[in-house]
Every structure is written in C-alpha cells, then in structure tokens.
Design an enzyme around this catalytic site. Structure first.
Site, short mmCIF file in Angstrom:
data_model
loop_
_atom_site.label_atom_id
_atom_site.label_comp_id
_atom_site.label_asym_id
_atom_site.label_seq_id
_atom_site.Cartn_x
_atom_site.Cartn_y
_atom_site.Cartn_z
N GLU A 74 7.05 -47.68 -19.43
CA GLU A 74 6.66 -47.41 -20.80
C GLU A 74 5.58 -46.33 -20.87
OE1 GLU A 74 7.19 -51.98 -20.53
OE2 GLU A 74 6.83 -50.27 -19.19
N THR A 223 24.57 -60.67 17.12
CA THR A 223 24.78 -59.29 16.70
C THR A 223 23.83 -58.35 17.43
OG1 THR A 223 25.54 -59.97 14.50
CG2 THR A 223 24.72 -57.71 14.72
N ASP A 227 25.92 -55.78 19.68
CA ASP A 227 26.06 -54.48 19.02
C ASP A 227 24.85 -53.57 19.20
OD1 ASP A 227 28.45 -55.48 18.15
OD2 ASP A 227 27.82 -55.78 16.08
N GLY A 330 26.92 -62.02 11.76
CA GLY A 330 28.13 -62.46 12.42
C GLY A 330 28.57 -63.79 11.84
#
Length: 397
Positions: A74, A223, A227, A330
């Site tokens: 505002e 994971t 990975d 996962g």
C-alpha cells in the site's frame, strides 16, 4: 495464479461485508500478479500487491511488498501515485489490495495510518489478514474514519495465493508441498533405480521456480545417498532456499554435494536426538551449515511433526520461521507424509513414459477400499512441455 471468482459472504459477519461488484475482480487479479514480486523474499510475511485506480479507470500507482522488513504494498502504491499524479488524485481514488491493510506497528508503520493521511476514500480488500494483531482491525479502523471498505473480492484466490502464510499462522508449521515426478504407470524409477530424467526440461525449470519461491527444500536420506542432489536454483533467477536432508542415524557420506558445495552454509542435516556425531559434521559446520536434532518416534523414525513445528518456529537454524517447505521425496518419505496427513499440496508431474516394473511413487497408505482413497479439496491439471502437472490441494482455501 488465477483469481477466479468472488467469495461468498460470512467472514467476520457484522464487522466486515462482502464485495458485490464483480467489476472489482480484474483489479484484484492484477494485485496478485504484482504481489508475485515478493515470492521468496518476504516470508514469513505474506505476499501483497496494491493498485490505486482513478475514477476513470486509470491506474495511478502500483506497488508490492518486495522484501521482508521493507515498505508494504500500500505504501509503495500510494507513493507512486502521489509522485505521478499529485496528492489530490488520491482523494478520489480506489485502493485495491489482496490482503487487509495492517493497523499495527511491526517492522514498518501501519498502512491504515497512511491511507487515512492521504484521504483515500475507498479501499477494496481481497481477504482479511488472519494474523492475531490484524483480523479485521485495519478494516474497522478505516471504516470508523469514514473510508468505504469492501471485502471479499476473489477471496478464495487471494487465500490460496497466500496459502503458506495462512497455514503458518493457523498451525505454526510450514506449508508442505510434496513434489514427485512419475511415469504413466506410476513409477519414479526403473527397477535398477535409475530416475534421471522422468520429467522434461520445462517441468524441471518449474521446480526451480518453486525452490526459489519457497523457504526450504527437503529430501530424505535415500534420495541424498542415491542421487546426490544439489537442490539449488539453477534454471531460473531467484534466491537459494534452505536445504534440509533427513539422516536419522547420521550415515550419509561426507562427500555429498549438500555438505561440500558453495551453498553448504544453507544446508541443515536432521538427525535423531540421541545419535552420534556424523562423519560429515566437521566439514558441514566449517562451511556454515548446521546439524538439527529431532526426537525419534517409538518405531524408530524421525518425528516429522516435531520437525515441522521446529521449522515453523525458527527454520531449524534459530533464524526466521519457515513458512513453506518443498519436499522432493522418494517413496518412503512421501508415504510417511501422506500417512501422517502432513501433505498440504501434492504437485505431481506425469511424464508420457512407461517403464513397467520399477519403483512405485508411494508405498502402502493403509487404504483397502476405493471409497477411502485420498482426494483433494481442489485440483488443477496443466500441460508443462510434454508432461502433465497435477496441482492437488489437500486443504480448502
């Protein structure tokens, strides 16, 4: 995010009233577009956009809350309008804002004070601020001083837009967005564990947008081990979120990217309370990262509820509260979150690929009858490159 309709009346009945002019809706949509400028930068505050519109429909000024602790939307809109058109123009204008103007002193002065000072005669509000120090007080203050205030324009869209803020105020926990990518036959990896890549480039770029907009990104130990993810923002411009990895026993190798790259200071490793010091502790802490100890459940899992409460309190790092969390999980972690009703949004990419035997996206949820299948309060499908994306919202807006 689309602002798709005007909400029904009833909120704070007697102190605020719903808007009935559907002509306000396009302006409220624009407020939400402007508010996107604060994504990833204003948390734990809400994202807010404001527009000042003249009697002839001319946009006099626009503004957004762009950074935590900075001027509110505002204020930005009023300043812009006054600089361009002069103070007199404000006295005949309508101010649109997707969230109730604040009436309390925080990191900045109350917006209602400036609105009254500039003698803005009309204010149109998307939805009431749920924050305990607000909750309609700003609206009541403006009305008491003779300002015409309408409330409830595109309310559902405004609430969904700031869903993380509303959720955090209500529960004290970050909003959990569970993201998965699966094949048409519901696999997240082949039977050998290969998962790169299921989704296409456009889908992966969108995930990076989510990372940049949300406060934290979380993966499980499996994971991280298989990975070795970076969990960084690469395909788009944006700030790097906090990276969290669950490692209950502290067994991850010290050479994981999360512990050793240039963003290691943004990494938090989450271990069981009574577990020993992991092999990566020294390298992580020297880089500025942290270890976070969380209680374990009787069945030897990390207490995910306790974790979310801690993140919602201080981000797990004695810092700002974490308002939103992206979980790139996962099957094990995804299943645990669903079983404990901790998923607030389920974002699922479905790629036009089939692999047959492989790793399923979810494990057993304890559902034996189709009538008990999990469903969504709201869902949307969209095309992202060659993939389809389901945005499933587990709670009503």
């Amino acid at each position: 995010m689309a602002a798709d309709g005007v909400a029904a009346p009833g909120l704070h009945r007697g102190s605020v009233s719903p808007a009935t002019d559907v002509g306000h809706t396009p302006w409220m949509k624009r407020c939400l577009e402007i508010a996107e400028a604060g994504a990833g930068a204003v948390s734990p505050n809400p994202m807010v956009g404001a527009i000042l519109v003249g009697t002839d429909g001319t946009v006099l000024g626009e503004g957004a809350h762009e950074v935590y602790g900075g001027p509110h939307a505002e204020v930005q809109a009023l300043r812009a309008a006054e600089n361009r058109h002069g103070a007199e123009a404000l006295r005949e204008a309508t101010l649109y804002v997707n969230l109730e103007p604040c009436s309390h002193h925080g990191k900045t002065p109350p917006c209602t004070t400036l609105i009254l000072e500039k003698e803005v005669p009309r204010v149109v509000v998307g939805t009431i601020d749920p924050f305990p120090q607000a909750q309609g007080r700003g609206i009541r203050q403006l009305r008491k001083q003779g300002v015409e205030v309408e409330v409830g324009v595109a309310e559902q869209a405004c609430r969904r837009f700031n869903e993380a803020f509303f959720h955090h105020v209500d529960t004290g926990r970050p909003l959990v967005t569970l993201k998965v990518a699966q094949t048409l036959d519901g696999r997240v990896a082949t039977r050998t564990g290969d998962s790169q890549w299921i989704s296409g480039e456009e889908s992966r770029a969108l995930v990076h947008e989510w990372r940049a907009a949300l406060d934290g990104v979380l993966v499980g130990r499996g994971t991280a081990a298989s990975d070795d993810p970076r969990l960084t923002v690469r395909h788009v411009d944006g700030r790097q979120p906090v990276r969290l990895v669950l490692d209950r026993k502290g067994e991850l190798a010290a050479d994981r990217t999360l512990f050793t790259d240039a963003h290691a200071d943004q990494t938090v490793a989450i271990l069981g309370e009574e577990r020993g010091r992991p092999a990566y502790a020294d390298v992580l802490e020297e880089a500025g990262g942290q270890l976070l100890r969380i209680p374990e459940t009787p069945d030897s899992h990390l207490d995910l509820v306790a974790l979310l409460r801690r993140l919602g309190t201080d981000g797990g790092r004695e810092a700002k509260p974490m308002q939103s969390l992206l979980v790139e999980a996962g099957p094990g972690l995804a299943t645990a979150l669903f079983r404990q009703n901790l998923v607030d949004r389920f974002f699922c990419f479905v790629a036009p690929k089939i692999v047959g035997d492989g790793v399923s996206v979810l494990g057993d949820l304890g559902i034996t009858e189709m009538e008990n299948a999990l469903t969504f309060a709201e869902q949307r499908w969209q095309s992202v490159g060659d993939d389809l994306l389901l945005r499933g919202y587990c709670r009503p807006a």
